[in-house]
Design an enzyme around this catalytic site. Structure first.
Site: not given
Lengths: 291, 403
Positions: A50, A61, A175
Site C-alpha cells: 500500500e 492517521d 479492509y
C-alpha cells in the site's frame, strides 16, 4: 490491473498462508527512497504494497503516519508524483500495488484522469480513507472501468448490513479496521476483532485484510486462523523514521531498507507458522472467474 | 421554505452539490445515530422544552435588537440595527448550538463531549454546557490560537474542561478539528463530538444551522415590531458560517432581503495570506470545491489538492473551508460574499467601541468592516441588521497592542 491482487490472494489461500500487506507513505523521505523500499518489501515477502499518498490533513492517521505525510509533502510529493512512482516500480516488480489516499487529492486531479493514469502506471487498487459507499458511485464506476480494485474500509462500528454494503462495493479485498481509532502500532489486538471478522466473513467471500494497530509477529500469528492478510503500516513507517532521523543520506536509506526487510521477514515467518488456515466462507471466492 | 430559494435540496445532507458525508467508515454509524437522535429531538416536546428553557434562562435569550443610532449617524447611510448575540452568556452565539448538542449528548447517553475551537468561544460554550449538564469535556485548540485567545483558555479550564493544545499544521482551527476527529473516531462509543459550526459531515451543517436559526427568528419578529417592514440588508461575518446562517436562514424566502457574508481577507489575496473562500471576484486566490473534514464545499487548496494554510487576525475566521450551505447560497447568488482585511476589521472594532460603547469580537468586527465598505452602495432608505455575534473581551490583548 486488479488481477494481480486476486492472483496473490488465491495463491495465499491455496498455501493456507496469511498475507502481509505492507504500507509505507510515498515520498518519505523521497520518492527514490520509496522505490527502493517497495522493491525491498516485495523481495522480503510482502504480498501487497500500500502506497500512502500524503495529505495535509490526515485525520484518520496517528502521529507516526502524520509525521511521514509531513516529510513526504516537504519532499514535494504529489499524487501525480506517486503515480509516476508506480510506473517506475512496475519496471522491475509485479507486486500488487494499492494506492491509499484521502479523497481530495484524487478529486482535484479528476476521477477520470486519476483512474486512467493509475491504470496506465500499473496500479491495482485504490483505497480512499474518507470515502464510503454512499458517496462513491462515480468513483466506483470510473475506477472499475479502468480495471482498478476499489477497496473500502469496514469498521467495528459497522453493522452487518453496512458490512454487506461495503463488501458489495469493494473489489480485490475488504479492509477491516481492527479497532475504533486512528492508525498506529498498539500492543494488543482488541477482543472484539474475531467477532468483526466473523461478521464480515458471513457477508462476503472477498479476502479479508485486517489493519490498524498491527505491528508484532504475535498479532500476525493470531490472525492466521481468522483473516486472509494483515496490514502493517505505522510499524514500518517508524523504521523509516528512525533510520532517517538525522538525514536521508544513501547509507540512511540503506539502513531503513534493511530494517524494513527484516521486519517483513519476521512478520512473514509468523504468518507462515501461524495457526492453521482459515475456514472457508460460504462458497468459494476463488473458484470463480478472475475479476 | 419557498421552492425557489429553498436551501436544503437534493439528497439528504446535500445543499445542491455540496455537503455529504466524507468520513472514515468508523464514524458512519455514529453519524446515522446522531441524525436519528436529532430527528427525534426535533419532534420531541420535552427536548424542545428543555432547549428553549435553557436558551431563555441559562443563555439569556431573546437577545436585543438594538438600533445603533450613533453608528447610523456617523456613517450617514442606512439605519443600522445590531442583533446583540454578544450579550449572551459566555459572550457569543456559540452557546445556542452548544446547548442544543449538549442536550442531544445527554439524550444519546454519551457521558463525554469533545469540541474544537478557534477563537475559544465555541470551546467556552461547550465547557459551559458540559459543566451545566454534568458531562466530561475535552476541547482541542491550536497552540497558535491558545496564545492569542489566552483568556478563553483560562475560562475553559475554570469550567473544568481539559484543553488540549494541537501543535500540527498551522496550529489553528483546522488542525484542532483534525485532532477532535481523531479523538472521536477512537472514543466514538462514549463520546459526542460537539462540532461548533455548520461544517463537517451530515447532519452537522443542518443541525447546527437549526440550533442557530433562533437568531434570525427573533430578529425577524423584532424588526417587524420596530420598523413594520423587513430589513433591506443583513450583514454577518462568515468563518465556518454558523452565526451568519443563523441570522440569514429565517429570511431566505424573503426575496427583498439582501444578505451579505463577510470573510476574512487577512493580509492579501495570495494563498496563505487570507481565509476568503468565496471572494475570488476580489482577487483572493486558491478556493475550489473539494472535500475537507467530512464535507464537500469550497476549500482553499493548492493545485494538488493539499489544503492551504490560512491567515486572519481573527482566530474564529481563520479556516480554509466554508459551510456547504454557504457554498450553495453563493452559487445561487442568494447571498453575496466578500472579504475585508485585518486592518479594516481592527478599524471597525475601534469605530463600534467609540460610537456605540460596544467592544466587538474580532470576528464580528469583520461584519462591521463589511458594512463600512459597502456603504457607498447603500442609501438612507435602506436599513440593515448586522449580527454582532460576539463580544471582544477575548481579543483585548490584540486590541490593546494597537491602542
Amino acid at each position: 490491473m486488479k488481477k494481480r491482487i486476486y492472483e496473490r490472494f488465491k495463491a495465499l489461500r491455496e498455501a493456507g498462508e496469511l498475507g502481509i500487506v505492507a504500507y509505507i507513505t510515498a515520498g518519505d523521505p523521497s520518492r527514490d527512497a520509496t522505490l527502493k523500499f517497495v522493491l525491498t518489501l516485495a523481495a522480503a515477502g510482502a504480498d501487497v504494497i500500500e502506497l500512502g499518498v500524503p495529505f495535509s490533513d490526515p485525520l484518520a492517521d496517528g502521529p507516526t503516519i502524520q509525521r511521514a505525510s509531513e516529510r513526504a509533502l516537504k519532499s514535494g510529493t504529489t499524487l501525480a508524483g506517486v503515480l509516476d512512482l508506480v510506473s517506475r516500480i512496475r519496471l522491475s516488480s509485479q507486486v500488487p500495488l494499492v494506492l491509499f489516499s484521502y479523497y481530495n487529492p484524487i478529486l482535484q486531479m479528476g476521477l477520470e484522469k486519476f483512474a486512467s493514469t493509475a491504470e496506465a502506471a500499473g496500479a491495482d487498487g485504490v483505497l480512499a480513507t474518507d470515502l464510503t459507499p454512499e458517496e462513491s458511485a462515480d468513483y466506483r464506476r470510473i475506477l472499475g472501468a479502468h480495471h482498478l480494485s476499489t477497496i473500502f474500509l469496514g469498521a467495528p462500528t459497522s453493522t452487518n448490513e453496512r458490512l454487506a454494503k461495503i463488501a458489495a462495493c469493494s473489489s480485490g479485498f475488504l479492509y477491516l479496521i481492527s479497532r475504533t481509532g486512528v492508525t498506529g502500532a498498539k500492543d494488543a489486538l482488541p477482543d472484539d476483532l474475531p467477532a468483526l471478522l466473523r461478521r464480515a466473513r458471513a457477508v462476503t467471500q472477498l479476502p479479508l485484510a485486517v489493519g490498524f494497530g498491527i505491528s508484532l509477529p504475535g498479532h500476525v500469528s493470531v490472525l492466521g486462523g481468522l483473516a486472509d492478510a494483515a496490514v502493517v503500516g505505522s510499524a514500518l513507517v517508524s523504521e523509516i523514521e528512525k533510520a532517517t532521523k538525522s538525514g536521508a543520506s544513501a547509507s540512511a536509506i540503506d539502513a531503513a531498507a534493511s530494517a524494513l526487510s527484516e521486519k517483513v521477514r519476521v512478520l512473514k515467518q509468523a504468518a507462515r507458522h501461524g495457526l492453521s488456515r482459515r475456514a472457508e466462507g460460504p462458497g468459494s471466492f476463488f473458484g470463480k472467474v478472475a475479476p | 421554505m419557498g421552492t425557489l430559494l429553498q436551501s436544503t435540496t437534493t439528497a439528504p445532507g446535500r445543499f445542491g452539490p455540496y455537503g455529504g458525508r466524507y468520513v472514515p467508515e468508523t464514524l458512519m454509524v455514529p453519524l446515522f445515530e446522531l441524525e436519528r437522535a436529532y430527528e427525534l429531538a426535533k419532534a420531541d416536546v420535552s427536548f424542545q422544552g428543555q432547549f428553549h428553557y435553557l436558551l431563555k434562562n441559562f443563555a439569556g435569550r431573546p437577545t436585543p435588537l438594538q438600533f445603533a443610532w450613533r453608528l447610523t449617524e456617523k456613517l450617514g447611510g442606512p439605519r443600522i440595527y445590531l442583533k446583540r448575540e454578544d450579550l449572551l452568556h459566555t459572550g457569543a452565539h456559540k452557546i445556542n448550538n452548544a446547548i442544543g448538542q449538549g442536550l442531544l449528548a445527554v439524550k444519546m447517553g454519551k457521558p463525554r463531549i469533545i469540541a474544537e475551537t478557534g477563537a475559544g468561544q465555541h470551546g467556552v460554550a461547550s465547557a459551559t454546557v458540559a459543566a451545566h449538564l454534568g458531562l466530561e469535556c475535552v476541547v482541542y485548540m491550536g497552540t497558535e490560537d491558545m496564545a492569542r485567545q489566552a483568556l478563553n483558555v483560562a475560562r475553559m479550564r475554570m469550567l473544568g474542561a481539559q484543553v488540549v493544545g494541537v501543535d500540527s499544521g498551522s496550529r489553528t482551527l483546522k488542525d484542532a478539528i483534525n485532532e477532535a476527529m481523531r479523538d472521536w473516531v477512537t472514543n466514538v462509543r462514549s463520546t459526542h463530538y460537539l462540532l461548533g459550526s455548520v461544517l463537517g459531515a451530515h447532519p452537522y451543517p443542518l443541525m447546527v444551522r437549526d440550533f442557530q436559526a433562533v437568531i434570525g427568528r427573533e430578529a425577524r419578529e423584532q424588526i417587524l415590531a420596530a420598523e413594520k417592514r423587513l430589513p433591506t440588508h443583513l450583514f454577518a461575518c462568515v468563518g465556518g458560517g454558523s452565526n451568519s446562517i443563523g441570522l440569514f436562514y429565517e429570511f431566505l424566502r424573503d426575496a427583498s432581503v439582501k444578505m451579505i457574508g463577510i470573510e476574512a481577507g487577512g493580509r492579501g489575496g495570495q494563498l496563505g495570506e487570507h481565509a476568503a473562500r468565496l471572494a475570488a471576484h476580489q482577487g483572493f486566490t486558491g478556493a475550489r470545491p473539494g472535500v475537507l473534514q467530512g464535507t464537500y464545499t469550497y476549500v482553499l487548496q493548492n493545485e494538488d489538492g493539499q489544503i492551504a494554510t490560512t491567515h486572519s487576525i481573527s482566530a474564529g475566521l481563520d479556516y480554509p473551508a466554508i459551510g456547504p450551505e454557504h457554498a450553495w447560497l453563493a452559487d445561487q447568488r442568494r447571498v453575496e460574499y466578500f472579504a475585508v482585511s485585518d486592518q479594516a476589521a481592527l478599524d471597525a472594532a475601534r469605530l463600534l467601541s467609540r460610537t456605540e460603547g460596544i467592544i466587538p469580537a474580532l470576528e464580528s468586527a469583520h461584519a462591521i468592516a463589511g458594512l463600512v465598505e459597502r456603504l457607498p452602495k447603500l442609501s438612507k432608505n435602506d436599513f440593515v441588521i448586522l449580527n454582532l455575534s460576539g463580544r471582544g473581551d477575548k481579543d483585548m490583548d490584540t486590541y490593546s497592542r494597537l491602542l
